[in-house]
Design an enzyme around this catalytic site. Sequence first.
Site, PDB file in Angstrom:
ATOM      1  N   GLY A 137     -31.098   8.381  -7.207  1.00 23.34           N
ATOM      2  CA  GLY A 137     -30.860   7.183  -6.416  1.00 23.34           C
ATOM      3  C   GLY A 137     -29.851   7.394  -5.315  1.00 23.34           C
ATOM      4  O   GLY A 137     -29.870   8.392  -4.588  1.00 23.34           O
ATOM      5  N   CYS A 138     -28.897   6.455  -5.198  1.00 28.16           N
ATOM      6  CA  CYS A 138     -27.912   6.495  -4.127  1.00 28.16           C
ATOM      7  C   CYS A 138     -26.954   7.668  -4.255  1.00 28.16           C
ATOM      8  O   CYS A 138     -26.324   8.067  -3.275  1.00 28.16           O
ATOM      9  CB  CYS A 138     -27.122   5.185  -4.096  1.00 28.16           C
ATOM     10  N   ALA A 139     -26.811   8.232  -5.451  1.00 27.44           N
ATOM     11  CA  ALA A 139     -25.926   9.383  -5.640  1.00 27.44           C
ATOM     12  C   ALA A 139     -26.533  10.678  -5.125  1.00 27.44           C
ATOM     13  O   ALA A 139     -25.844  11.703  -5.027  1.00 27.44           O
ATOM     14  CB  ALA A 139     -25.583   9.543  -7.123  1.00 27.44           C
TER      15      ALA A 139
END
Length: 365
Positions: A137-139
């Site tokens: 995801g955003c990581a």
Amino acid sequence: MATLCRPAIAVPEHVITREQTLELARTLHADHPQLGLALRLIGNTGVQKRHLVQPIEDTLKHPGFTVRNARYEREAKARVPDVVNRALDHAELTPRDIDLIVYVSCTGFMMPSLTAWMINTMGFRHETRQLPIAQLGCAAGGAAINRAHDFCQAYPRSNVLIVACEFCSLLYQPTDLGVGNLLSNGLFGDALAAAVMRGEGGTGVRIERNGSHLVPDTEEWISYAVRDTGFHFLLDKRVPGTMAMLAPAMRDMAEPHQWDVSELDFYIVHAGGPRILDDLGHYLGLPLETFRYSRETLIERGNIASAVIFDALERLFVDGGAHDGARGIIAGFGPGITAEIALGTWTEKGVGDDSAERASAVARA
């Protein structure tokens, strides 16, 4: 040490403003029992506008996962080459100088990965290694930087291309009426980014150290439910409070390097929402201005998932960069709950770099 060079960013041409988002919520969900709460949450994100890969009238339709994923592939192939070529220009390299491509995305699925298509169509060597990252995801933007750094440490003088492609609007689910999902509909935007990690030479952030931290027992806080209609984004109300757990991890990673994470010169962090930035500043004892580049990304483009930290880093470059030797941190946050963290110093291209570039080019010819 490897240097993360200036990123290239692209956003689609279709735009939706904060006012349009709120009006759509009022129109589409007029009878929702928690509409008032959803409207307040959307307003509190601070997002003024977002870019979409298709017009809003098409975004609101759900033609099925097959059609949506085909759209993802079509748009990625049309838009990725531009950001890749600009990132290579920033790094003063060509496709044939790249030894590894790291491709990150959580908004569509392809197998083989887009990396195979890039190698076949964009002039990369057939020996170029591939590392697709799809489930962070955003990581994933932070993970891509860290894995690029690892590769350059293992294979000195190698160069890594990072590509982030996020079309969050293709995940819109009209039947998901939870408040968290309504908030997501007003928070996420579409964007692409690319950046090169040079094993030698280059101007940018010379990565000194990287690490990862997983907060125990938070697997369900950010997740996808994979259904017949595609990916359904699930967001727990406890997510905004995660900086209480991640700020100490950032401090712990810096201390063995003899750095105080509260006294660095620049901060490039994931802007999941304004509270994330506010809380991080609180726990690290930093003023609001510290995360201005991340806030600008959030205001002007929304949460663009794995591309956020590259957009924020590009804003640092546009602002003139930092002074040579300035110390900084790059951090991406995402499902897990996971933090991917890198420490680095700002470096200007050295006088002897050109000879190294020529030697590298001759070795690959």
